[in-house]
Scaffold this motif. Sequence first.
Motif, mmCIF file in Angstrom:
data_model
loop_
_atom_site.group_PDB
_atom_site.id
_atom_site.type_symbol
_atom_site.label_atom_id
_atom_site.label_comp_id
_atom_site.label_asym_id
_atom_site.label_seq_id
_atom_site.Cartn_x
_atom_site.Cartn_y
_atom_site.Cartn_z
ATOM 1 N N MET A 254 0.817 -1.205 0.000
ATOM 2 C CA MET A 254 0.000 0.000 0.000
ATOM 3 C C MET A 254 0.855 1.262 0.000
ATOM 4 O O MET A 254 0.481 2.278 -0.595
ATOM 5 C CB MET A 254 -0.933 0.008 1.222
ATOM 6 C CG MET A 254 -2.002 -1.070 1.197
ATOM 7 S SD MET A 254 -3.124 -0.935 -0.211
ATOM 8 C CE MET A 254 -2.501 -2.251 -1.265
ATOM 9 N N GLY A 255 2.024 1.197 0.651
ATOM 10 C CA GLY A 255 2.930 2.340 0.604
ATOM 11 C C GLY A 255 3.412 2.608 -0.810
ATOM 12 O O GLY A 255 3.454 3.757 -1.263
ATOM 13 N N GLY A 256 3.768 1.539 -1.530
ATOM 14 C CA GLY A 256 4.186 1.698 -2.924
ATOM 15 C C GLY A 256 3.068 2.207 -3.807
ATOM 16 O O GLY A 256 3.280 3.041 -4.687
ATOM 17 N N VAL A 257 1.850 1.710 -3.581
ATOM 18 C CA VAL A 257 0.708 2.153 -4.373
ATOM 19 C C VAL A 257 0.419 3.631 -4.133
ATOM 20 O O VAL A 257 0.157 4.386 -5.079
ATOM 21 C CB VAL A 257 -0.528 1.297 -4.036
ATOM 22 C CG1 VAL A 257 -1.781 1.906 -4.630
ATOM 23 C CG2 VAL A 257 -0.340 -0.125 -4.542
ATOM 24 N N CYS A 258 0.453 4.048 -2.867
ATOM 25 C CA CYS A 258 0.165 5.451 -2.543
ATOM 26 C C CYS A 258 1.170 6.394 -3.207
ATOM 27 O O CYS A 258 0.794 7.451 -3.723
ATOM 28 C CB CYS A 258 0.165 5.655 -1.033
ATOM 29 S SG CYS A 258 -1.209 4.858 -0.177
ATOM 30 N N MET A 259 2.439 6.019 -3.186
ATOM 31 C CA MET A 259 3.440 6.867 -3.830
ATOM 32 C C MET A 259 3.318 6.832 -5.341
ATOM 33 O O MET A 259 3.648 7.811 -6.024
ATOM 34 C CB MET A 259 4.845 6.435 -3.402
ATOM 35 C CG MET A 259 5.181 6.780 -1.959
ATOM 36 S SD MET A 259 6.907 6.465 -1.526
ATOM 37 C CE MET A 259 6.925 4.671 -1.538
ATOM 38 N N ALA A 260 2.814 5.738 -5.894
ATOM 39 C CA ALA A 260 2.705 5.612 -7.345
ATOM 40 C C ALA A 260 1.610 6.504 -7.920
ATOM 41 O O ALA A 260 1.708 6.940 -9.073
ATOM 42 C CB ALA A 260 2.441 4.153 -7.721
ATOM 43 N N ILE A 261 0.555 6.760 -7.144
ATOM 44 C CA ILE A 261 -0.545 7.560 -7.677
ATOM 45 C C ILE A 261 -0.327 9.057 -7.498
ATOM 46 O O ILE A 261 -1.045 9.854 -8.111
ATOM 47 C CB ILE A 261 -1.884 7.158 -7.024
ATOM 48 C CG1 ILE A 261 -1.873 7.479 -5.521
ATOM 49 C CG2 ILE A 261 -2.184 5.692 -7.255
ATOM 50 C CD1 ILE A 261 -3.181 7.174 -4.829
ATOM 51 N N VAL A 262 0.662 9.444 -6.709
ATOM 52 C CA VAL A 262 0.880 10.873 -6.450
ATOM 53 C C VAL A 262 1.220 11.648 -7.721
ATOM 54 O O VAL A 262 0.636 12.718 -7.975
ATOM 55 C CB VAL A 262 1.966 11.058 -5.374
ATOM 56 C CG1 VAL A 262 2.392 12.529 -5.284
ATOM 57 C CG2 VAL A 262 1.459 10.589 -4.021
ATOM 58 N N PRO A 263 2.167 11.198 -8.565
ATOM 59 C CA PRO A 263 2.495 11.991 -9.774
ATOM 60 C C PRO A 263 1.302 12.213 -10.694
ATOM 61 O O PRO A 263 1.131 13.312 -11.246
ATOM 62 C CB PRO A 263 3.586 11.149 -10.455
ATOM 63 C CG PRO A 263 4.188 10.343 -9.366
ATOM 64 C CD PRO A 263 3.057 10.022 -8.445
ATOM 65 N N ILE A 264 0.471 11.195 -10.892
ATOM 66 C CA ILE A 264 -0.683 11.349 -11.770
ATOM 67 C C ILE A 264 -1.692 12.323 -11.170
ATOM 68 O O ILE A 264 -2.312 13.121 -11.890
ATOM 69 C CB ILE A 264 -1.337 9.983 -12.035
ATOM 70 C CG1 ILE A 264 -0.398 9.109 -12.865
ATOM 71 C CG2 ILE A 264 -2.657 10.147 -12.743
ATOM 72 C CD1 ILE A 264 -0.082 9.674 -14.225
ATOM 73 N N ILE A 265 -1.879 12.271 -9.853
ATOM 74 C CA ILE A 265 -2.800 13.210 -9.199
ATOM 75 C C ILE A 265 -2.306 14.645 -9.369
ATOM 76 O O ILE A 265 -3.070 15.552 -9.697
ATOM 77 C CB ILE A 265 -2.957 12.860 -7.709
ATOM 78 C CG1 ILE A 265 -3.684 11.522 -7.554
ATOM 79 C CG2 ILE A 265 -3.710 13.957 -6.973
ATOM 80 C CD1 ILE A 265 -3.803 11.048 -6.122
ATOM 81 N N ILE A 266 -1.009 14.843 -9.168
ATOM 82 C CA ILE A 266 -0.434 16.182 -9.333
ATOM 83 C C ILE A 266 -0.577 16.655 -10.778
ATOM 84 O O ILE A 266 -0.944 17.811 -11.035
ATOM 85 C CB ILE A 266 1.049 16.175 -8.913
ATOM 86 C CG1 ILE A 266 1.170 15.893 -7.408
ATOM 87 C CG2 ILE A 266 1.716 17.502 -9.251
ATOM 88 C CD1 ILE A 266 2.600 15.753 -6.924
ATOM 89 N N LEU A 267 -0.296 15.769 -11.726
ATOM 90 C CA LEU A 267 -0.419 16.134 -13.143
ATOM 91 C C LEU A 267 -1.848 16.494 -13.499
ATOM 92 O O LEU A 267 -2.096 17.462 -14.228
ATOM 93 C CB LEU A 267 0.079 14.972 -14.009
ATOM 94 C CG LEU A 267 0.143 15.216 -15.524
ATOM 95 C CD1 LEU A 267 1.129 16.340 -15.834
ATOM 96 C CD2 LEU A 267 0.551 13.940 -16.255
ATOM 97 N N PHE A 268 -2.799 15.730 -12.977
ATOM 98 C CA PHE A 268 -4.200 16.014 -13.282
ATOM 99 C C PHE A 268 -4.641 17.334 -12.654
ATOM 100 O O PHE A 268 -5.381 18.104 -13.280
ATOM 101 C CB PHE A 268 -5.094 14.884 -12.776
ATOM 102 C CG PHE A 268 -6.540 15.077 -13.113
ATOM 103 C CD1 PHE A 268 -7.023 14.746 -14.370
ATOM 104 C CD2 PHE A 268 -7.424 15.599 -12.181
ATOM 105 C CE1 PHE A 268 -8.360 14.932 -14.690
ATOM 106 C CE2 PHE A 268 -8.756 15.793 -12.484
ATOM 107 C CZ PHE A 268 -9.229 15.461 -13.749
ATOM 108 N N ILE A 269 -4.205 17.612 -11.437
ATOM 109 C CA ILE A 269 -4.560 18.881 -10.787
ATOM 110 C C ILE A 269 -4.015 20.060 -11.588
ATOM 111 O O ILE A 269 -4.699 21.073 -11.784
ATOM 112 C CB ILE A 269 -4.040 18.906 -9.342
ATOM 113 C CG1 ILE A 269 -4.803 17.894 -8.483
ATOM 114 C CG2 ILE A 269 -4.175 20.301 -8.743
ATOM 115 C CD1 ILE A 269 -4.256 17.747 -7.076
ATOM 116 N N CYS A 270 -2.788 19.929 -12.076
ATOM 117 C CA CYS A 270 -2.169 21.018 -12.835
ATOM 118 C C CYS A 270 -2.854 21.242 -14.183
ATOM 119 O O CYS A 270 -2.920 22.372 -14.666
ATOM 120 C CB CYS A 270 -0.685 20.736 -13.045
ATOM 121 S SG CYS A 270 0.296 20.709 -11.530
#
Length: 286
Positions: A254-270
């Motif tokens: 779950m730690g790996g999954v949480c870190m994996a989704i962060v870049p896409i979330i940031i990209l989508f917000i931007c």
Amino acid sequence: MNPRNTRDKKCNKHIAPRTATYVILLAASCFAMFPILWAISTSLKPESEVLMYPPSFIPLTFTWENYNKVLFQSNYPIYFANTILVTAVTMAVSVLVASHGAYAFARLKFKYSEGIMFMILMTSMIPAVAQLSPLYVLAVKTGLYNTKLVLILIYTAWRTPIMTWLLKGFFEQTPREIEEAAVMDGCSRIKIFYRLVLPMSKPGIASVALLSAVFVWNDYLVSSSFVSSEQHRMLSIGIYNYVTAYGTMYGQLMGGVCMAIVPIIILFICLQKQFVAGLTAGAVKG
């Protein structure tokens, strides 16, 4: 009848449907966010608490041990860097190719252009599984198997047709008058494309770039079929190292999954505004 009472009745009629809409949207948001929140909660628990029954949503003991093991005691940083590299290069190349092709089909009408455009779109309808065997043989014979280059080439080839179709619809919505005025001023077609069309098409380009990035970042099929070494693996494959024959390390997973989704979330917000505007404009024609 008092006009004020009439307005109050009209407002009351709209309150109930609006309230119901907000309640439904809130419930849907909570339903969608629950798995992510549960993953975050699990990643912050020690392994003994993860397996505890009944489970607790809020960790009884907060710990960063899972993140520490993922970042500093595994090959996760290598997988992360590989994924960023492949995603960024694929996104740049596919946008470059698709934007030029889409503009040509949108503005330079020629014989059989509509038929060719339809055939380009048809290539994206071929099931991915049906393409794996010939692509695998080709990758082995050309020496590209087990390299990041083969991933970039396949992802770019798969994403370019649909991106061309979307951008074509967006380019067709840009005002022709501006381009005609530029031609009167002596600008060539190339200058018009780079200096006028591309700057005006930022929402469309941002939308297709985001779609391409999400596809590559989440893909499992190609990255598992064409890469076997640890040095070239993507995140979608590397995360499964925490699922072994002896058990699943849920905290680290779950730690790996949480870190994996962060870049896409940031990209989508931007790119959120450009993404919505680009898809809306591109959907009008095409």
